[in-house]
Scaffold this motif. Structure first.
Motif, PDB file in Angstrom:
ATOM      1  N   PHE A  93       1.010  -1.557   0.304  1.00 51.98           N
ATOM      2  CA  PHE A  93      -0.207  -0.067  -0.637  1.00 51.98           C
ATOM      3  C   PHE A  93       1.377   1.310  -0.195  1.00 51.98           C
ATOM      4  CE2 PHE A  93      -1.643   3.158   2.339  1.00 51.98           C
ATOM      5  CZ  PHE A  93      -3.388   3.840   1.453  1.00 51.98           C
ATOM      6  N   ARG A  94       2.087   0.939   0.887  1.00 45.57           N
ATOM      7  CA  ARG A  94       2.879   2.789   1.016  1.00 45.57           C
ATOM      8  C   ARG A  94       3.559   2.752  -0.137  1.00 45.57           C
ATOM      9  NH1 ARG A  94       6.374   2.047   6.334  1.00 45.57           N
ATOM     10  NH2 ARG A  94       6.954   4.502   5.398  1.00 45.57           N
ATOM     11  N   LEU A  95       4.141   1.456  -1.350  1.00 42.50           N
ATOM     12  CA  LEU A  95       4.165   1.095  -2.715  1.00 42.50           C
ATOM     13  C   LEU A  95       3.409   1.852  -3.375  1.00 42.50           C
ATOM     14  CD1 LEU A  95       6.605  -1.299  -2.563  1.00 42.50           C
ATOM     15  CD2 LEU A  95       6.853   0.194  -3.090  1.00 42.50           C
ATOM     16  N   LEU A  96       2.469   1.924  -2.896  1.00 40.26           N
ATOM     17  CA  LEU A  96       1.450   2.753  -3.981  1.00 40.26           C
ATOM     18  C   LEU A  96       1.169   4.395  -3.914  1.00 40.26           C
ATOM     19  CD1 LEU A  96      -1.556   0.277  -3.864  1.00 40.26           C
ATOM     20  CD2 LEU A  96       0.150   0.620  -5.688  1.00 40.26           C
ATOM     21  N   VAL A  97       1.428   4.264  -2.424  1.00 39.37           N
ATOM     22  CA  VAL A  97       1.105   5.784  -2.131  1.00 39.37           C
ATOM     23  C   VAL A  97       2.174   7.248  -1.962  1.00 39.37           C
ATOM     24  CG1 VAL A  97       0.088   7.561  -0.438  1.00 39.37           C
ATOM     25  CG2 VAL A  97      -1.157   5.293  -1.048  1.00 39.37           C
ATOM     26  N   ASP A 146       5.615  12.061   7.711  1.00 38.59           N
ATOM     27  CA  ASP A 146       4.920  12.389   7.623  1.00 38.59           C
ATOM     28  C   ASP A 146       5.289  14.109   7.062  1.00 38.59           C
ATOM     29  OD1 ASP A 146       2.443  13.699   8.606  1.00 38.59           O
ATOM     30  OD2 ASP A 146       3.407  15.050   9.917  1.00 38.59           O
ATOM     31  N   LEU A 147       6.999  14.864   7.029  1.00 37.42           N
ATOM     32  CA  LEU A 147       7.440  15.921   6.185  1.00 37.42           C
ATOM     33  C   LEU A 147       6.907  16.284   4.637  1.00 37.42           C
ATOM     34  CD1 LEU A 147      10.155  17.079   8.151  1.00 37.42           C
ATOM     35  CD2 LEU A 147       8.101  18.423   8.472  1.00 37.42           C
ATOM     36  N   ILE A 148       7.086  14.908   4.111  1.00 38.06           N
ATOM     37  CA  ILE A 148       7.216  14.620   2.736  1.00 38.06           C
ATOM     38  C   ILE A 148       5.297  14.568   2.023  1.00 38.06           C
ATOM     39  CG2 ILE A 148       7.533  12.655   1.071  1.00 38.06           C
ATOM     40  CD1 ILE A 148       9.842  11.470   2.202  1.00 38.06           C
ATOM     41  N   ALA A 149       4.886  14.420   3.180  1.00 34.07           N
ATOM     42  CA  ALA A 149       3.176  14.043   3.089  1.00 34.07           C
ATOM     43  C   ALA A 149       2.872  15.392   3.506  1.00 34.07           C
ATOM     44  CB  ALA A 149       2.143  13.004   4.102  1.00 34.07           C
ATOM     45  N   SER A 150       3.256  16.351   4.013  1.00 34.61           N
ATOM     46  CA  SER A 150       3.191  17.179   4.514  1.00 34.61           C
ATOM     47  C   SER A 150       3.529  18.197   3.388  1.00 34.61           C
ATOM     48  CB  SER A 150       3.115  17.568   6.167  1.00 34.61           C
ATOM     49  OG  SER A 150       2.682  19.310   5.998  1.00 34.61           O
ATOM     50  N   LEU A 157      -3.688  12.832   1.353  1.00 38.35           N
ATOM     51  CA  LEU A 157      -2.239  11.795   0.848  1.00 38.35           C
ATOM     52  C   LEU A 157      -1.644  11.513   2.641  1.00 38.35           C
ATOM     53  CD1 LEU A 157      -0.266  11.015  -1.785  1.00 38.35           C
ATOM     54  CD2 LEU A 157       0.959  11.301   0.860  1.00 38.35           C
ATOM     55  N   ARG A 158      -2.237  13.159   2.897  1.00 40.87           N
ATOM     56  CA  ARG A 158      -1.253  12.684   4.144  1.00 40.87           C
ATOM     57  C   ARG A 158      -1.985  12.036   5.291  1.00 40.87           C
ATOM     58  NH1 ARG A 158       0.005  18.204   8.187  1.00 40.87           N
ATOM     59  NH2 ARG A 158       1.547  17.118   9.150  1.00 40.87           N
ATOM     60  N   ASP A 159      -3.568  12.744   5.368  1.00 36.26           N
ATOM     61  CA  ASP A 159      -4.716  11.735   6.099  1.00 36.26           C
ATOM     62  C   ASP A 159      -4.363  10.029   6.361  1.00 36.26           C
ATOM     63  OD1 ASP A 159      -5.353  14.388   7.908  1.00 36.26           O
ATOM     64  OD2 ASP A 159      -6.717  14.390   6.362  1.00 36.26           O
ATOM     65  N   ALA A 160      -4.129   9.103   5.316  1.00 32.62           N
ATOM     66  CA  ALA A 160      -4.185   8.481   4.547  1.00 32.62           C
ATOM     67  C   ALA A 160      -3.174   6.896   5.666  1.00 32.62           C
ATOM     68  CB  ALA A 160      -4.386   7.772   3.049  1.00 32.62           C
ATOM     69  N   LEU A 161      -1.972   8.381   5.548  1.00 29.58           N
ATOM     70  CA  LEU A 161      -0.105   7.570   5.473  1.00 29.58           C
ATOM     71  C   LEU A 161      -0.500   8.086   6.776  1.00 29.58           C
ATOM     72  CD1 LEU A 161       2.056   9.238   3.489  1.00 29.58           C
ATOM     73  CD2 LEU A 161       0.934   7.292   3.597  1.00 29.58           C
ATOM     74  N   ALA A 162      -0.809   9.156   8.128  1.00 27.26           N
ATOM     75  CA  ALA A 162      -1.194   8.830   9.752  1.00 27.26           C
ATOM     76  C   ALA A 162      -1.170   8.108   9.739  1.00 27.26           C
ATOM     77  CB  ALA A 162      -1.749   9.826   9.478  1.00 27.26           C
TER      78      ALA A 162
END
Length: 226
Positions: A93-97, A146-150, A157-162
């Motif tokens: 999943f992380r590889l997709l996002v 989280d910095l990258i997602a931010s 995207l950031r919320d999904a990873l968090a």
């Protein structure tokens, strides 16, 4: 099995829930709480020198993070270590996002954010095996992603990873296997690509980082050290 021995006592003051949460997570990451162990709230509160209220709130946070389980009308138990197949699915999943997040950060991050990310990437990976160093490594890894997602400028995207809380589950493995520091050069490569405003290289570097993380996890299971 109840866990009370060896619990570090907090200072004699009313701690914030975050203080109790931090202590419990430290202990779990360093395997002072074995997977499946039952946590006696009253005994644990006495050992920590706190009332049961902040302890219950901290455990409720840990339940949301998937670190403990609660059965109706019973106490909490330590969650089992996530299995190899579930970890593979998590990485898939992380590889997709996350490669997309890195590419977006390379496009959208400000100059200040690029400098911040690159500087931060060089700060982590202490590699020590004590509780304090382990927690710093965990925070470093979680903050970097989280910095990258931010900086991707995509709140979905950031919320999904968090919500994945994946760093918590992976660090329960890494700290036991002494591999937490291995991620630092991979983080630096990602940060440098983002700083260079190179989306393709940033995405590739993130992809390499995650696939290498899966190989490290494979090694942990292959060596049967858990």
């Amino acid at each position: 099995m109840e866990i009370t021995a060896g619990v570090p006592r907090l200072e004699p003051r009313q701690p914030l829930v975050a203080d109790v949460h931090a202590v419990l997570v430290d202990m779990m990451m360093n395997h002072q709480f074995a997977p499946g162990a039952r946590l006696n709230i009253d005994a644990l509160a006495r050992s920590l020198g706190v009332s049961p209220t902040p302890l219950r709130e901290a455990l409720a946070r840990m339940e949301a993070e998937g670190l403990v389980l609660k059965e109706p009308r019973r106490s909490y138990t330590v969650a089992p270590l996530i299995g190899l197949e579930e970890l593979r699915k998590l990485i898939d999943f992380r590889l997709l996002v996350e490669p997309a997040a890195a590419a977006l950060a390379a496009r959208h991050a400000s100059d200040e954010q690029r400098e911040q990310l690159e500087a931060f990437a060089h700060t982590g990976g202490a590699g020590a095996q004590d509780a304090a160093a382990n927690r710093l490594d965990m925070i470093y890894d979680a903050t970097f992603h989280d910095l990258i997602a931010s900086f991707s400028d995509n709140t979905w995207l950031r919320d999904a990873l968090a919500r994945l809380r994946s760093h918590l589950h992976m660090y329960r493995l890494y700290h036991h296997a002494g591999q937490a520091a291995a991620t630092k050069p991979e983080h630096v490569a990602i940060a440098q690509a983002i700083a260079a405003n190179d989306p393709d290289t940033a995405a590739d570097a993130m992809r390499v980082h995650l696939t290498t993380a899966m190989r490290r996890i494979d090694d942990v299971f292959a060596n049967s050290r858990l």
